[in-house]
Design a protein around this motif. Structure first.
Motif, short mmCIF file in Angstrom:
data_model
loop_
_atom_site.label_atom_id
_atom_site.label_comp_id
_atom_site.label_asym_id
_atom_site.label_seq_id
_atom_site.Cartn_x
_atom_site.Cartn_y
_atom_site.Cartn_z
N LEU A 4 0.86 -1.18 0.00
CA LEU A 4 0.00 0.00 0.00
C LEU A 4 0.90 1.23 0.00
O LEU A 4 1.65 1.46 0.94
N ILE A 5 0.83 2.00 -1.07
CA ILE A 5 1.59 3.24 -1.19
C ILE A 5 0.64 4.38 -0.89
O ILE A 5 -0.46 4.45 -1.46
N GLU A 6 1.03 5.27 0.01
CA GLU A 6 0.21 6.42 0.35
C GLU A 6 1.02 7.70 0.17
O GLU A 6 2.13 7.81 0.70
N ILE A 7 0.47 8.62 -0.56
CA ILE A 7 1.05 9.96 -0.69
C ILE A 7 -0.01 10.89 -0.11
O ILE A 7 -1.12 10.98 -0.64
N GLU A 8 0.35 11.56 0.98
CA GLU A 8 -0.65 12.31 1.74
C GLU A 8 -0.30 13.79 1.85
O GLU A 8 0.88 14.16 1.86
N GLY A 9 -1.33 14.60 1.91
CA GLY A 9 -1.15 16.02 2.18
C GLY A 9 -0.61 16.83 1.02
O GLY A 9 0.01 17.87 1.23
N MET A 10 -0.85 16.38 -0.22
CA MET A 10 -0.44 17.18 -1.37
C MET A 10 -1.34 18.42 -1.42
O MET A 10 -2.55 18.30 -1.31
N GLU A 11 -0.74 19.57 -1.56
CA GLU A 11 -1.51 20.82 -1.54
C GLU A 11 -1.43 21.52 -2.89
O GLU A 11 -0.35 21.65 -3.46
N PHE A 12 -2.60 21.95 -3.37
CA PHE A 12 -2.68 22.63 -4.66
C PHE A 12 -3.62 23.82 -4.55
O PHE A 12 -4.57 23.80 -3.78
N TYR A 54 6.58 7.02 -7.56
CA TYR A 54 5.81 7.96 -6.74
C TYR A 54 5.85 9.37 -7.33
O TYR A 54 4.87 10.10 -7.25
N GLN A 55 6.98 9.74 -7.88
CA GLN A 55 7.12 11.09 -8.45
C GLN A 55 6.19 11.27 -9.64
O GLN A 55 5.57 12.32 -9.81
N LEU A 56 6.06 10.24 -10.47
CA LEU A 56 5.14 10.32 -11.61
C LEU A 56 3.69 10.36 -11.13
O LEU A 56 2.86 11.06 -11.71
N VAL A 57 3.38 9.64 -10.07
CA VAL A 57 2.03 9.71 -9.49
C VAL A 57 1.73 11.15 -9.09
O VAL A 57 0.68 11.69 -9.44
N TYR A 58 2.67 11.79 -8.41
CA TYR A 58 2.49 13.19 -8.01
C TYR A 58 2.30 14.09 -9.23
O TYR A 58 1.42 14.95 -9.25
N GLN A 59 3.11 13.91 -10.26
CA GLN A 59 3.02 14.74 -11.47
C GLN A 59 1.66 14.61 -12.13
O GLN A 59 1.09 15.60 -12.60
N ILE A 60 1.14 13.40 -12.20
CA ILE A 60 -0.18 13.17 -12.79
C ILE A 60 -1.25 13.91 -12.00
O ILE A 60 -2.11 14.60 -12.57
N ILE A 61 -1.20 13.81 -10.68
CA ILE A 61 -2.18 14.50 -9.84
C ILE A 61 -2.05 16.00 -10.00
O ILE A 61 -3.06 16.71 -10.16
N LYS A 62 -0.84 16.50 -10.03
CA LYS A 62 -0.61 17.94 -10.21
C LYS A 62 -1.19 18.43 -11.53
O LYS A 62 -1.87 19.47 -11.58
N GLU A 63 -0.97 17.69 -12.61
CA GLU A 63 -1.49 18.07 -13.92
C GLU A 63 -3.02 18.07 -13.93
O GLU A 63 -3.64 18.99 -14.47
N GLU A 64 -3.62 17.06 -13.35
CA GLU A 64 -5.08 16.97 -13.33
C GLU A 64 -5.70 18.04 -12.44
O GLU A 64 -6.79 18.54 -12.74
N MET A 65 -5.02 18.43 -11.39
CA MET A 65 -5.55 19.48 -10.50
C MET A 65 -5.56 20.84 -11.20
O MET A 65 -6.31 21.73 -10.82
N LYS A 66 -4.75 21.01 -12.24
CA LYS A 66 -4.69 22.27 -12.99
C LYS A 66 -5.89 22.45 -13.92
O LYS A 66 -6.15 23.55 -14.39
N ILE A 67 -6.61 21.37 -14.20
CA ILE A 67 -7.75 21.43 -15.13
C ILE A 67 -9.01 21.74 -14.32
O ILE A 67 -9.45 20.91 -13.52
N PRO A 68 -9.61 22.91 -14.52
CA PRO A 68 -10.80 23.27 -13.73
C PRO A 68 -11.97 22.31 -13.98
O PRO A 68 -12.20 21.88 -15.11
N SER A 69 -12.68 22.01 -12.91
CA SER A 69 -13.88 21.17 -12.97
C SER A 69 -14.94 21.77 -12.06
O SER A 69 -14.62 22.40 -11.05
N ASP A 70 -16.19 21.52 -12.40
CA ASP A 70 -17.28 21.97 -11.54
C ASP A 70 -17.38 21.11 -10.28
O ASP A 70 -17.73 21.60 -9.21
#
Length: 117
Positions: A4-12, A54-70
């Motif tokens: 179980l890999i957990e990356i916690e507390g990423m802030e955007f 793990y670094q690529l996981v973070y990059q994917i999340i960062k990229e997706e967080m940049k795309i606005p959603s309702d």
């Protein structure tokens, strides 16, 4: 060997939300991800190429967080889809996205959505 890999507390800072003010002003978001995968090869070899990146996981999340959603449901689904597309070795991924101080007419620390795929 299941791991179980957990990356916690990423802030955007992002522009997710239904209301116009949320789309213009933005808000602070916290993201946690849990990934279940087989860790046997990495545990035996001690080599990065045998581990989930793990670094690529973070990059994917960062990229997706940049795309606005309702909706947070859309944000979470996009992240999970990208993770599964990128990493075939993922057995199960769970993402939690929290919007801090949501504009709901009261003092609210956060509202969160958790999805698994």
């Amino acid at each position: 060997m299941n791991g179980l890999i957990e990356i916690e507390g990423m802030e955007f800072y992002a522009y997710h939300g239904h209301f116009d003010v949320e789309k213009k002003v933005g808000n602070r978001f916290l993201v946690d991800v849990r990934i279940e995968t087989n860790c046997e090869a990495a545990a035996k070899s001690d080599q990065l190429e045998d581990a989930l990146d793990y670094q690529l996981v973070y990059q994917i999340i960062k990229e997706e967080m940049k795309i606005p959603s309702d909706l947070l449901e859309n944000v979470c689904t996009r992240i999970l889809s990208r993770l599964h597309t990128t990493f075939s070795e993922i057995d199960l991924a769970t993402i939690k996205v929290s919007k801090m101080n949501p504009p709901m007419g009261g003092q609210i620390e956060k509202v969160s959505l958790t999805l698994s795929l």
